[in-house]
Design a protein around this motif. Structure first.
Motif, PDB file in Angstrom:
ATOM      1  N   ARG A   8       0.844  -1.179   0.000  1.00 28.14           N
ATOM      2  CA  ARG A   8       0.000   0.000   0.000  1.00 28.14           C
ATOM      3  C   ARG A   8       0.882   1.231   0.000  1.00 28.14           C
ATOM      4  NH1 ARG A   8      -3.878   1.937   4.695  1.00 28.14           N
ATOM      5  NH2 ARG A   8      -4.675   3.684   3.543  1.00 28.14           N
ATOM      6  N   GLY A   9       0.596   2.251  -0.765  1.00 27.06           N
ATOM      7  CA  GLY A   9       1.376   3.481  -0.821  1.00 27.06           C
ATOM      8  C   GLY A   9       0.810   4.534   0.109  1.00 27.06           C
ATOM      9  N   LEU A  10       1.490   5.692   0.172  1.00 24.66           N
ATOM     10  CA  LEU A  10       1.038   6.807   0.999  1.00 24.66           C
ATOM     11  C   LEU A  10       0.058   7.664   0.225  1.00 24.66           C
ATOM     12  CD1 LEU A  10       4.419   7.981   2.563  1.00 24.66           C
ATOM     13  CD2 LEU A  10       2.628   6.656   3.659  1.00 24.66           C
ATOM     14  N   THR A  11      -0.960   8.088   0.909  1.00 29.01           N
ATOM     15  CA  THR A  11      -1.927   8.971   0.253  1.00 29.01           C
ATOM     16  C   THR A  11      -1.431  10.403   0.348  1.00 29.01           C
ATOM     17  OG1 THR A  11      -3.211   9.343   2.249  1.00 29.01           O
ATOM     18  CG2 THR A  11      -3.817   7.425   0.912  1.00 29.01           C
ATOM     19  N   VAL A  15       0.950  12.397   3.343  1.00 22.30           N
ATOM     20  CA  VAL A  15       2.165  13.154   3.013  1.00 22.30           C
ATOM     21  C   VAL A  15       2.034  14.596   3.505  1.00 22.30           C
ATOM     22  CG1 VAL A  15       3.562  14.078   1.118  1.00 22.30           C
ATOM     23  CG2 VAL A  15       2.800  11.698   1.059  1.00 22.30           C
ATOM     24  N   LEU A  16       0.881  15.220   3.275  1.00 20.56           N
ATOM     25  CA  LEU A  16       0.668  16.591   3.726  1.00 20.56           C
ATOM     26  C   LEU A  16       0.691  16.688   5.254  1.00 20.56           C
ATOM     27  CD1 LEU A  16      -2.049  17.860   1.229  1.00 20.56           C
ATOM     28  CD2 LEU A  16       0.360  18.501   1.343  1.00 20.56           C
ATOM     29  N   VAL A  20       3.270  18.963   7.492  1.00 27.25           N
ATOM     30  CA  VAL A  20       2.807  19.948   8.476  1.00 27.25           C
ATOM     31  C   VAL A  20       3.465  19.692   9.823  1.00 27.25           C
ATOM     32  CG1 VAL A  20       0.789  20.693   9.812  1.00 27.25           C
ATOM     33  CG2 VAL A  20       0.641  20.501   7.334  1.00 27.25           C
ATOM     34  N   ILE A  21       3.512  18.446  10.247  1.00 25.91           N
ATOM     35  CA  ILE A  21       4.147  18.107  11.536  1.00 25.91           C
ATOM     36  C   ILE A  21       5.632  18.454  11.517  1.00 25.91           C
ATOM     37  CG2 ILE A  21       4.784  16.184  13.058  1.00 25.91           C
ATOM     38  CD1 ILE A  21       2.059  14.923  12.283  1.00 25.91           C
ATOM     39  N   LEU A  22       6.326  18.112  10.443  1.00 24.26           N
ATOM     40  CA  LEU A  22       7.750  18.458  10.322  1.00 24.26           C
ATOM     41  C   LEU A  22       7.950  19.973  10.309  1.00 24.26           C
ATOM     42  CD1 LEU A  22       9.082  15.811   7.785  1.00 24.26           C
ATOM     43  CD2 LEU A  22       9.682  16.050  10.196  1.00 24.26           C
ATOM     44  N   GLY A  23       7.046  20.697   9.654  1.00 20.55           N
ATOM     45  CA  GLY A  23       7.138  22.163   9.624  1.00 20.55           C
ATOM     46  C   GLY A  23       6.976  22.768  11.003  1.00 20.55           C
ATOM     47  N   ILE A  24       6.032  22.258  11.791  1.00 27.05           N
ATOM     48  CA  ILE A  24       5.836  22.767  13.151  1.00 27.05           C
ATOM     49  C   ILE A  24       7.065  22.512  14.006  1.00 27.05           C
ATOM     50  CG2 ILE A  24       4.498  22.415  15.271  1.00 27.05           C
ATOM     51  CD1 ILE A  24       2.042  21.924  13.433  1.00 27.05           C
TER      52      ILE A  24
END
Length: 135
Positions: A8-11, A15-16, A20-24
């Motif tokens: 199964r791949g990432l939706t 990814v978004l 967002v979490i990495l940006g915070i």
């Protein structure tokens, strides 16, 4: 397109959300750096002024007559003001202290308490205290 079972791949939403979490987290780390720079600048200035005050106290201890020659006598208090490097003002106050008996030389010594304040733009940055023997 052929899919294998269980693969199964990432939706796009996943990814978004990860971005967002990495940006915070990244923004949280970035706000620390300017504060560290400001703290380092204040610490450097404090260290510089402490060393300046200590050097002045050592000069007075090595040549106590220097204070008397610069001083304005105000009873039991002498004081001297001057500027250093155009940035810092050094204020030296000298108070007559108690006489101390020196057991090594069996003499009575007159000690004066020295209070040195280093200021920048009328705000005290650093201060130190010491004693100087006057003959």
């Amino acid at each position: 397109m052929v899919r294998c079972k269980g693969e199964r791949g990432l939706t796009l939403v996943e990814v978004l959300a990860a971005l967002v979490i990495l940006g915070i987290v990244f923004i949280g780390f970035m706000t620390v750096f300017p504060q560290m720079t400001l703290f380092n600048a204040k610490t450097g200035e404090k260290l510089e002024t402490m060393n300046l005050a200590k050097r002045e106290l050592i000069d007075l201890k090595n040549t106590p007559s220097m204070l008397e020659s610069y001083a304005i006598n105000k009873g039991d208090k002498y004081e001297r003001h001057h500027k250093v490097n155009g940035d810092y003002e050094i204020e030296i106050d000298c108070y007559k202290a108690d006489n101390k008996y020196c057991s090594d030389s069996h003499q009575l010594k007159v000690l004066h308490k020295i209070h040195i304040k280093v200021m920048k733009q009328k705000k005290m940055i650093s201060e130190t205290f010491g004693y100087v023997e006057f003959k």
